[in-house]
Design a protein around this motif. Structure first.
Motif, mmCIF file in Angstrom:
data_model
loop_
_atom_site.group_PDB
_atom_site.id
_atom_site.type_symbol
_atom_site.label_atom_id
_atom_site.label_comp_id
_atom_site.label_asym_id
_atom_site.label_seq_id
_atom_site.Cartn_x
_atom_site.Cartn_y
_atom_site.Cartn_z
ATOM 1 N N PRO A 298 -4.250 -87.709 -106.758
ATOM 2 C CA PRO A 298 -4.334 -87.105 -105.421
ATOM 3 C C PRO A 298 -3.031 -86.603 -104.808
ATOM 4 O O PRO A 298 -3.004 -86.305 -103.611
ATOM 5 N N GLU A 299 -1.940 -86.491 -105.566
ATOM 6 C CA GLU A 299 -0.705 -85.975 -104.966
ATOM 7 C C GLU A 299 -0.905 -84.608 -104.328
ATOM 8 O O GLU A 299 -0.307 -84.304 -103.277
ATOM 9 N N ALA A 300 -1.736 -83.765 -104.953
ATOM 10 C CA ALA A 300 -1.954 -82.421 -104.410
ATOM 11 C C ALA A 300 -2.460 -82.468 -102.975
ATOM 12 O O ALA A 300 -2.022 -81.684 -102.117
ATOM 13 N N GLN A 301 -3.382 -83.380 -102.702
ATOM 14 C CA GLN A 301 -3.949 -83.471 -101.366
ATOM 15 C C GLN A 301 -2.873 -83.840 -100.342
ATOM 16 O O GLN A 301 -2.762 -83.227 -99.281
ATOM 17 N N ALA A 302 -2.072 -84.869 -100.676
ATOM 18 C CA ALA A 302 -1.052 -85.336 -99.745
ATOM 19 C C ALA A 302 0.055 -84.303 -99.550
ATOM 20 O O ALA A 302 0.636 -84.196 -98.464
ATOM 21 N N ILE A 303 0.355 -83.536 -100.585
ATOM 22 C CA ILE A 303 1.427 -82.537 -100.490
ATOM 23 C C ILE A 303 0.964 -81.279 -99.769
ATOM 24 O O ILE A 303 1.641 -80.762 -98.866
ATOM 25 N N ILE A 369 -10.742 -83.955 -95.409
ATOM 26 C CA ILE A 369 -11.480 -84.666 -96.452
ATOM 27 C C ILE A 369 -11.712 -83.725 -97.622
ATOM 28 O O ILE A 369 -12.305 -82.658 -97.467
ATOM 29 N N PHE A 370 -11.217 -84.131 -98.790
ATOM 30 C CA PHE A 370 -11.344 -83.326 -99.990
ATOM 31 C C PHE A 370 -12.328 -83.999 -100.950
ATOM 32 O O PHE A 370 -12.260 -85.202 -101.190
ATOM 33 N N HIS A 371 -13.234 -83.182 -101.502
ATOM 34 C CA HIS A 371 -14.284 -83.691 -102.377
ATOM 35 C C HIS A 371 -13.832 -83.658 -103.834
ATOM 36 O O HIS A 371 -13.367 -82.625 -104.318
ATOM 37 N N ALA A 372 -14.006 -84.780 -104.509
ATOM 38 C CA ALA A 372 -13.667 -84.867 -105.925
ATOM 39 C C ALA A 372 -14.911 -84.979 -106.795
ATOM 40 O O ALA A 372 -14.991 -84.360 -107.856
ATOM 41 N N GLY A 373 -15.882 -85.776 -106.340
ATOM 42 C CA GLY A 373 -17.097 -85.976 -107.126
ATOM 43 C C GLY A 373 -18.298 -86.153 -106.227
ATOM 44 O O GLY A 373 -18.771 -87.270 -106.021
ATOM 45 N N THR A 374 -18.796 -85.053 -105.664
ATOM 46 C CA THR A 374 -19.964 -85.096 -104.789
ATOM 47 C C THR A 374 -20.987 -84.061 -105.238
ATOM 48 O O THR A 374 -20.665 -83.108 -105.950
ATOM 49 N N SER A 375 -22.222 -84.271 -104.802
ATOM 50 C CA SER A 375 -23.286 -83.295 -105.021
ATOM 51 C C SER A 375 -24.133 -83.252 -103.757
ATOM 52 O O SER A 375 -23.982 -84.085 -102.853
ATOM 53 N N ARG A 376 -25.038 -82.281 -103.704
ATOM 54 C CA ARG A 376 -25.950 -82.146 -102.580
ATOM 55 C C ARG A 376 -27.377 -82.329 -103.078
ATOM 56 O O ARG A 376 -27.770 -81.742 -104.091
ATOM 57 N N SER A 377 -28.153 -83.160 -102.373
ATOM 58 C CA SER A 377 -29.552 -83.363 -102.734
ATOM 59 C C SER A 377 -30.384 -82.185 -102.256
ATOM 60 O O SER A 377 -29.903 -81.300 -101.534
ATOM 61 N N ASP A 378 -31.652 -82.161 -102.638
ATOM 62 C CA ASP A 378 -32.551 -81.090 -102.215
ATOM 63 C C ASP A 378 -32.709 -81.044 -100.703
ATOM 64 O O ASP A 378 -32.992 -79.987 -100.126
ATOM 65 N N THR A 379 -32.510 -82.180 -100.043
ATOM 66 C CA THR A 379 -32.639 -82.235 -98.589
ATOM 67 C C THR A 379 -31.313 -82.001 -97.877
ATOM 68 O O THR A 379 -31.246 -82.084 -96.645
ATOM 69 N N GLY A 380 -30.249 -81.743 -98.660
ATOM 70 C CA GLY A 380 -28.952 -81.461 -98.057
ATOM 71 C C GLY A 380 -28.048 -82.651 -97.884
ATOM 72 O O GLY A 380 -26.931 -82.522 -97.374
ATOM 73 N N ASP A 381 -28.501 -83.846 -98.295
ATOM 74 C CA ASP A 381 -27.664 -85.041 -98.181
ATOM 75 C C ASP A 381 -26.512 -84.974 -99.185
ATOM 76 O O ASP A 381 -26.655 -84.458 -100.293
ATOM 77 N N TRP A 382 -25.377 -85.561 -98.795
ATOM 78 C CA TRP A 382 -24.263 -85.704 -99.722
ATOM 79 C C TRP A 382 -24.515 -86.912 -100.623
ATOM 80 O O TRP A 382 -24.945 -87.972 -100.149
ATOM 81 N N ARG A 383 -24.226 -86.746 -101.908
ATOM 82 C CA ARG A 383 -24.416 -87.811 -102.889
ATOM 83 C C ARG A 383 -23.150 -87.976 -103.733
ATOM 84 O O ARG A 383 -22.386 -87.025 -103.936
ATOM 85 N N THR A 384 -22.945 -89.185 -104.231
ATOM 86 C CA THR A 384 -21.824 -89.416 -105.141
ATOM 87 C C THR A 384 -22.159 -88.831 -106.509
ATOM 88 O O THR A 384 -23.285 -88.928 -106.978
ATOM 89 N N ALA A 385 -21.170 -88.221 -107.141
ATOM 90 C CA ALA A 385 -21.403 -87.569 -108.435
ATOM 91 C C ALA A 385 -20.240 -87.789 -109.391
ATOM 92 O O ALA A 385 -20.040 -87.007 -110.320
ATOM 93 N N GLY A 386 -19.460 -88.844 -109.165
ATOM 94 C CA GLY A 386 -18.332 -89.125 -110.038
ATOM 95 C C GLY A 386 -17.702 -90.452 -109.679
ATOM 96 O O GLY A 386 -18.160 -91.152 -108.765
ATOM 97 N N GLY A 387 -16.639 -90.806 -110.396
ATOM 98 C CA GLY A 387 -15.930 -92.045 -110.115
ATOM 99 C C GLY A 387 -15.099 -91.949 -108.859
ATOM 100 O O GLY A 387 -15.246 -92.731 -107.916
ATOM 101 N N ARG A 388 -14.200 -90.978 -108.832
ATOM 102 C CA ARG A 388 -13.479 -90.680 -107.601
ATOM 103 C C ARG A 388 -14.323 -89.678 -106.825
ATOM 104 O O ARG A 388 -14.613 -88.581 -107.315
ATOM 105 N N VAL A 389 -14.668 -90.018 -105.603
ATOM 106 C CA VAL A 389 -15.650 -89.245 -104.849
ATOM 107 C C VAL A 389 -14.995 -88.397 -103.773
ATOM 108 O O VAL A 389 -15.243 -87.191 -103.681
ATOM 109 N N LEU A 390 -14.142 -89.002 -102.953
ATOM 110 C CA LEU A 390 -13.526 -88.310 -101.824
ATOM 111 C C LEU A 390 -12.060 -88.700 -101.716
ATOM 112 O O LEU A 390 -11.660 -89.798 -102.092
ATOM 113 N N GLY A 391 -11.269 -87.786 -101.172
ATOM 114 C CA GLY A 391 -9.886 -88.076 -100.817
ATOM 115 C C GLY A 391 -9.713 -87.853 -99.327
ATOM 116 O O GLY A 391 -9.730 -86.712 -98.867
ATOM 117 N N VAL A 392 -9.576 -88.926 -98.570
ATOM 118 C CA VAL A 392 -9.403 -88.822 -97.122
ATOM 119 C C VAL A 392 -7.907 -88.727 -96.850
ATOM 120 O O VAL A 392 -7.146 -89.652 -97.156
#
Length: 442
Positions: A298-303, A369-392
């Motif tokens: 995540p250095e890119a996000q912080a920089i 908030i940067f997304h690393a591993g997320t997906s969207r469900s058919d109803t528009g909900d955010w879902r986890t889609a990886g090991g690292r999910v978000l970078g706050v």
């Protein structure tokens, strides 16, 4: 202006966010392959980051003006060479330059040739060769710690820090027999001495002749608080004046940065793109742990949240050899990024959990908030889609306040199995850590 970013993680989301801030131009942003969070600001294209033929075809058909490569695999595969052969503008390291990351053996020998300070090392081409090196006593006795590294790209699984000779022997067998990484990545291994000190990361833009430093950063690799447990792709990062004091920074530039760039020129691969220098600050002075040839994550996000210059201008200058004409400005603030992961990361992360609270978290002052591993469900909900999910990620006038902002925002986010470290930016301020070595940032 049409810009293509190659990659799919939090690093690429941060790159696209920074590019999207361009004040002077109207942009059409693409990302291949991207992710669900990236889709909010760029058109995601279903092309794998290493499918160079398809990426070239897409760039030609869409008349892409600039391509930026986020991850290391396409660089190692020669994406820059192929794009340039087709007269397409691209910012990144050539295949030859990418060897600084894609081959640890090449990188260590390069450092030796150019007197760049690093850990003592040996290279082994077979299990028997590696065992002979261990048994020679060159890296200490039966109870001595030693670092074993697969030579090639290994998706973050190619480093073992052995606490004893017997543990090192087992690790060598696991690596070279393909139990941990692909056999191609571990056809050769590097045996390193273990260093003691505090880690730091220094990144820079380079155009083959000129360079421009970024704010020094510190990554937090281990899964557990107080820097315990297995290595990960990165659990958080900070940028702050405390990471590298001016005297040490000057020494790193003189002893590492400039000899590296001059060495690359002298060996026929002038470095263009992003150079990442992973450092251990030992009592004897700074030592290079590794090179990467792209932004860390995540250095890119912080920089990038501290960048004040138009990133489009910076990457064009890198690609066209005009960095010496470009003034790059950074805010004087500190920054922090806290990575949120799924249950089971880094070994077997669970996916598919519903993420709640993103909109509320994004409203905090100074937070991105940067997304690393997320997906969207058919109803528009955010879902986890990886090991690292978000970078706050947050900026503030002090590191303490930036961290407070991060953790306040994190408190609004929830999913079943969410995990994060609560000591980002804190544990290294109290004591030095023994190096457990670095791994690739993916």
């Amino acid at each position: 202006m049409k810009i293509l970013v190659v990659g799919s993680g939090g690093r690429e989301h941060a790159l696209l966010w920074a590019l999207n801030k361009s004040a002077r131009r109207q942009l059409k942003l693409y990302c291949a392959p991207g992710n669900a969070g990236i889709a909010d600001i760029a058109e995601c294209v279903e092309i794998d980051a290493t499918d160079i033929t398809s990426l070239v075809q897409f760039a030609e058909e869409q008349q892409v003006d600039l391509t930026v490569v986020g991850s290391e695999a396409p660089l190692a595969a020669g994406i820059v060479d192929e794009f340039e052969r087709r007269k397409l503008t691209i910012a990144g390291a050539s295949r030859d330059a990418a060897r600084l990351e894609s081959s640890k053996a090449f990188a260590k020998d390069f450092m030796a040739r150019h007197n760049i300070p690093t850990a003592r090392y040996r290279i082994a081409d077979s299990i028997s060769d590696a065992q002979r090196i261990l048994e020679s006593g060159e890296f200490g006795g039966e109870d001595s710690s030693v670092v074993i590294k697969a030579d090639g790209l290994a998706a973050g699984k190619g480093v073992i820090v052995a606490r004893s000779r017997s543990e090192a022997s087992s690790g060598i067998n696991d690596l070279m027999k393909g139990s941990l990484v692909g056999t191609e990545a571990a056809r050769r291994i590097v045996i390193d001495e273990t260093l003691t000190g505090r880690e730091a990361s220094l990144l820079l833009f380079a155009d083959g002749r000129n360079y421009a430093l970024m704010p020094p950063a510190r990554d937090h690799k281990r899964i557990g608080e107080n820097d315990t447990g297995p290595n990960t792709g990165g659990m958080g990062a900070i940028t702050d004046a405390s990471v590298l004091d001016e005297e040490t920074l000057t020494r790193v530039v003189r002893e590492v940065v400039e000899p590296t760039l001059e060495g690359a020129r002298s060996e026929g691969f002038p470095f263009r793109g992003i150079l990442f220098v992973g450092l251990m600050l030992t009592v004897e002075g700074p030592r290079v742990l590794e090179y990467n040839v792209r932004f860390g994550d995540p250095e890119a996000q912080a920089i990038l949240v501290r960048l004040q210059t138009d990133l489009v201008d910076v990457f064009e200058a890198v690609a066209r050899g005009r960095l010496g004409e470009t003034s790059i400005q950074w805010s004087n603030e500190s920054s922090a990024c806290v990575v949120l992961t799924s249950r089971g990361y880094p070994a077997r992360p669970e996916t598919g959990a519903r993420i709640e609270g993103l909109d509320l978290a994004a409203q905090h002052e100074g937070v991105r908030i940067f997304h690393a591993g997320t997906s969207r469900s058919d109803t528009g909900d955010w879902r986890t889609a990886g090991g690292r999910v978000l970078g706050v990620t947050a900026t503030a006038g002090t590191l303490e306040l930036a961290l407070d902002r991060c953790y306040d925002a994190v408190s609004d986010i929830h999913w079943d199995g969410m995990y994060y470290r609560r000591d980002i930016g804190k544990f290294t301020e109290s004591r030095s850590q023994e190096s457990e070595s670095r791994i690739q940032n993916e």
